[in-house]
Design a protein around this motif. Structure first.
Motif, PDB file in Angstrom:
ATOM      1  N   VAL A 126       0.890  -1.082   0.015  1.00 22.06           N
ATOM      2  CA  VAL A 126       0.148   0.080  -0.067  1.00 22.06           C
ATOM      3  C   VAL A 126       1.089   1.111   0.018  1.00 22.06           C
ATOM      4  N   ASP A 127       0.716   1.860  -1.034  1.00 27.57           N
ATOM      5  CA  ASP A 127       1.744   3.269  -1.254  1.00 27.57           C
ATOM      6  C   ASP A 127       0.915   4.347  -0.731  1.00 27.57           C
ATOM      7  N   VAL A 128       1.379   5.193   0.282  1.00 31.51           N
ATOM      8  CA  VAL A 128       0.643   6.380   0.883  1.00 31.51           C
ATOM      9  C   VAL A 128       1.483   7.474   0.874  1.00 31.51           C
ATOM     10  N   ALA A 129       1.001   8.597   0.317  1.00 27.47           N
ATOM     11  CA  ALA A 129       1.622   9.850   0.042  1.00 27.47           C
ATOM     12  C   ALA A 129       1.060  10.865   1.165  1.00 27.47           C
ATOM     13  N   ILE A 130       1.927  11.189   1.903  1.00 23.48           N
ATOM     14  CA  ILE A 130       1.461  12.529   2.906  1.00 23.48           C
ATOM     15  C   ILE A 130       2.032  13.689   2.571  1.00 23.48           C
ATOM     16  N   ARG A 157       3.258  -3.471   5.177  1.00 22.72           N
ATOM     17  CA  ARG A 157       3.177  -3.587   3.801  1.00 22.72           C
ATOM     18  C   ARG A 157       2.813  -2.240   3.344  1.00 22.72           C
ATOM     19  N   VAL A 158       2.994  -1.082   4.209  1.00 20.30           N
ATOM     20  CA  VAL A 158       2.658   0.059   3.797  1.00 20.30           C
ATOM     21  C   VAL A 158       4.110   0.715   3.518  1.00 20.30           C
ATOM     22  N   HIS A 159       4.232   1.598   2.290  1.00 17.07           N
ATOM     23  CA  HIS A 159       5.253   2.539   2.114  1.00 17.07           C
ATOM     24  C   HIS A 159       4.715   4.071   1.945  1.00 17.07           C
ATOM     25  N   ARG A 162      -1.893  11.796  -6.446  1.00 24.10           N
ATOM     26  CA  ARG A 162      -2.932  10.705  -6.227  1.00 24.10           C
ATOM     27  C   ARG A 162      -2.850   9.366  -7.193  1.00 24.10           C
ATOM     28  N   ALA A 163      -2.396   9.872  -8.516  1.00 26.24           N
ATOM     29  CA  ALA A 163      -2.178   8.818  -9.475  1.00 26.24           C
ATOM     30  C   ALA A 163      -1.211   7.904  -9.242  1.00 26.24           C
ATOM     31  N   ARG A 164      -0.198   8.283  -8.385  1.00 29.97           N
ATOM     32  CA  ARG A 164       0.979   7.396  -8.118  1.00 29.97           C
ATOM     33  C   ARG A 164       0.548   6.523  -6.823  1.00 29.97           C
ATOM     34  N   HIS A 165      -0.138   6.704  -6.027  1.00 28.09           N
ATOM     35  CA  HIS A 165      -0.388   6.199  -4.674  1.00 28.09           C
ATOM     36  C   HIS A 165      -1.822   5.661  -4.516  1.00 28.09           C
ATOM     37  N   LEU A 207      -7.892   4.977   6.891  1.00 35.03           N
ATOM     38  CA  LEU A 207      -7.420   4.698   5.984  1.00 35.03           C
ATOM     39  C   LEU A 207      -7.199   2.973   5.737  1.00 35.03           C
ATOM     40  N   LEU A 208      -6.608   2.494   6.907  1.00 32.37           N
ATOM     41  CA  LEU A 208      -6.483   1.289   6.884  1.00 32.37           C
ATOM     42  C   LEU A 208      -7.750   0.317   6.747  1.00 32.37           C
TER      43      LEU A 208
END
Ligand SMILES: Cc1cc2nc3c(=O)[nH]c(=O)nc-3n(C[C@H](O)[C@H](O)[C@H](O)COP(=O)(O)OP(=O)(O)OC[C@H]3O[C@@H](n4cnc5c(N)ncnc54)[C@H](O)[C@@H]3O)c2cc1C
Ligand SMILES: NC(=O)c1ccc[n+]([C@@H]2O[C@H](COP(=O)([O-])OP(=O)(O)OC[C@H]3O[C@@H](n4cnc5c(N)ncnc54)[C@H](OP(=O)(O)O)[C@@H]3O)[C@@H](O)[C@H]2O)c1
Ligand code: SF4
Ligand code: SF4
Length: 494
Positions: free
Chosen positions: A122-126, A145-147, A206-209, A481-482
């Motif tokens: 799961v790719d998350v952007a902050i 599993r989160v990056h 958004r498109a990348r994560h 989110l999770l």
């Protein structure tokens, strides 16, 4: 002697979870946590194990026998929260029998749940790297599993923890060590000098994560709605704080410190911060990380008095009790004119914190007026005009509860009436509160959640609370989110 929480508390509740006998309150699950000015150790239950000391990121907890003289008052502040009298707080060497513990329900420790469903990684952007971002990252990174990728517009991370906290509050700044630790996790990347909206669009992020979490804070100040506010010589506390903390947006112009008197409008903790810095002994700031230009300007300053003007009475002062104690018992020179307090009746106040503030203000008013430069706390003054033709020369106030007016001369007015969030392009924004619309951290548009878009921190709940308040706030957003990740509701990155 039981342990004691002192003024550096930033309310992240780490100590609550560390304490084996549950004697630190209010916990995040108890009523009152959201409005508490600090947390308190119950001296009748504390077993002096010291676990909370190492859990505290800002060194706010000390064993009672090692309290510096200027923290003595906090013994009573902690005990007072539990309705214990001065005698019951324990003289040096006193022990509190274990059988007296009032066993309150144990604070539930939220165990991170592993995500089972949803995508493999799961790719998350902050967006933003302030306290709300770092607490959210910390929580997310408990999931193998989160990056996380953090995008920060400045070249230095950690938001107001670095560019807001006053330079003379070095112990609070120690929270940066905690954020540095989080930033060293192998599953996090921090992209500095990357303004989302300028350098990269929100849509592109958004498109990348799988998910984007906006944690951009509330970067601007609330505008004071009175005539004359645009005159030269009127600045906001936001600008002054940015200037002395070397925030790249606020390096120039320098404030006018060639004046006898500065007036700060508003009496929150930020107002106290700027008043303290403007009246501090410059040599005492030498060892801090205050901007060198600001230190040079402070050495040349001719300011003799900083008037902090609150619009309501002393019992409603917006500054917190721990900060007032720090001001009264530290190196700051602070004064309240006794006639100022005579204007306010002092009934028994139902709120012990407000009562303690009023009592301490009375105590300060009985002291000798300090040497210049000093801070003068005033109350019941609503600003109605900044007077001056070519530049600010005074503030006209209406005195609360009467039609009387008073003009106080000054060469520098600082408005310190709170911060405000700014519209985030692409996200629904509530202009009244200056926040992004959300439900439990899920950004909503017209009542419906936007898939994969979340919000936390000051831009979520408004500009109030301590650094640690963002931990529980971000905990709520990350839980949403999770849950969405597990339910397979996150969009797939392109
Ligand atoms: C002057 C001041 C002093 C304070 N002192 C204390 C204190 O002593 N103790 C205490 O407990 N609390 C203190 N606080 C409160 C505390 O600082 C806040 O609760 C906390 O910083 C809010 O965290 P945040 O992450 O929401 O916002 P911020 O800390 O503002 O972080 C937001 C981050 O987002 C970045 N950003 C914004 N927009 C973008 C974008 N488009 N792209 C990329 N990055 C972006 C910003 O550069 C910033 O780094 C203080 C607050 C102020 C204003
Ligand atoms: N050491 C610390 O822990 C620390 C340090 C700095 C900041 N912080 C936190 O950061 C948050 C923001 O602090 P802050 O000081 O910016 O805001 P704040 O605590 O909300 O204080 C704002 C002040 O402005 C006054 N005000 C608002 N509108 C006004 C108007 N139109 N005219 C005159 N006065 C007006 C308010 O008066 P009323 O009360 O009458 O509305 C209040 O005195 C707070 O939660 C604070 O505790 C913490
Ligand atoms: S010293 Fe131990 S018992 Fe006392 S408050 Fe801290 S963690 Fe709790
Ligand atoms: S800063 Fe956090 S850990 Fe330290 S005393 Fe306050 S709530 Fe407890």
């Amino acid at each position: 002697m039981p342990h004691v929480i002192t003024q550096a508390c930033c309310g992240d509740a780490s100590c609550v979870y560390a304490c084996p006998v549950n004697c630190i309150h209010p916990t995040p699950d108890e009523p009152g946590f959201g409005t508490a000015e600090m947390l308190y150790v119950d001296p009748s239950s504390c077993v002096d194990c010291g676990a909370c000391v190492s859990a505290c990121p800002v060194g706010a907890i000390l064993p009672g026998h090692r309290l510096p003289e200027n923290a003595d008052r906090f013994v009573d502040v902690n005990a007072g929260h539990y309705g214990l009298s001065e005698d019951e707080t324990g003289a040096p060497g006193a022990r509190f029998p274990v059988e007296q513990h009032r066993r309150l329900p144990l604070a539930p420790i939220r165990k991170p749940k592993a995500i089972r469903g949803g995508p493999g990684r799961v790719d998350v952007a902050i967006i933003g790297s302030g306290p709300s971002s770092m607490y959210a990252a910390d929580e997310l990174l408990k999931q193998p599993r989160v990056h996380v990728t953090v995008y920060e517009r400045l070249s230095t991370p950690f938001g107001l923890a670095r560019f807001g906290v006053a330079p003379d509050h070095q112990s609070t700044r120690r929270v940066i060590d905690l954020f540095d630790d989080i930033a060293r996790h192998p599953n996090i990347d921090i992209m500095l000098n990357t303004d989302v909206g300028e350098d990269i669009s929100l849509d592109a992020v958004r498109a990348r994560h799988h998910a984007v979490l906006w944690a951009g804070g509330a970067p601007t100040d609330r505008a004071l709605p009175v005539p004359g506010v645009d005159l030269p010589g009127v600045r906001s506390a936001t600008q002054l704080v940015g200037w002395y903390n070397a925030h790249p947006d606020f390096l120039a112009p320098e404030p006018n410190l060639s004046t006898d008197r500065v007036i700060v409008i508003g009496n929150g903790n930020v107002a106290l911060d700027v008043a303290r810095i403007l009246t501090a002994e410059p040599d005492g700031l030498e060892a801090t990380d205050i901007s060198r230009d600001a230190l040079t300007a402070l050495r040349a300053s001719t300011v003799r008095e900083v008037v902090v003007a609150g619009r309501r009475g002393p019992e409603h002062a917006a500054f917190t009790l721990p900060e007032l104690i720090g001001l009264a018992d530290g190196t700051a020179r602070v004064w309240v004119d006794p006639a100022e307090l005579d204007r306010w009746p002092t009934p028994d106040h139902p709120d012990p914190t407000a009562a303690a503030k009023v009592a301490l203000l009375h105590e300060i008013s009985q002291r000798r007026r300090p040497e210049e430069p000093f801070i003068r706390l005033t109350f019941g003054r609503t600003p109605i005009e900044i007077v001056g033709d070519d530049r600010a020369r005074g503030v006209r106030f209406r005195l609360t509860g009467s039609d009387a007016e008073e003009t106080i001369d000054t060469g520098l007015v600082l408005t310190s009436i709170g911060y405000r969030g700014v519209r985030v392009p692409g996200l629904p924004f509530d202009e009244t509160t200056g926040t992004v619309a959300h439900r439990a951290g899920r950004v909503v548009d017209g009542g419906d959640p936007i898939p994969g878009v979340y919000v936390t921190g000051w831009i979520k709940r408004g500009p109030s609370g301590f650094i640690g308040t963002n931990k529980t706030d971000s905990g709520e957003t990350v839980a949403s989110l999770l849950a969405d990740a597990e339910a397979g509701l996150l969009p797939i990155p392109r």
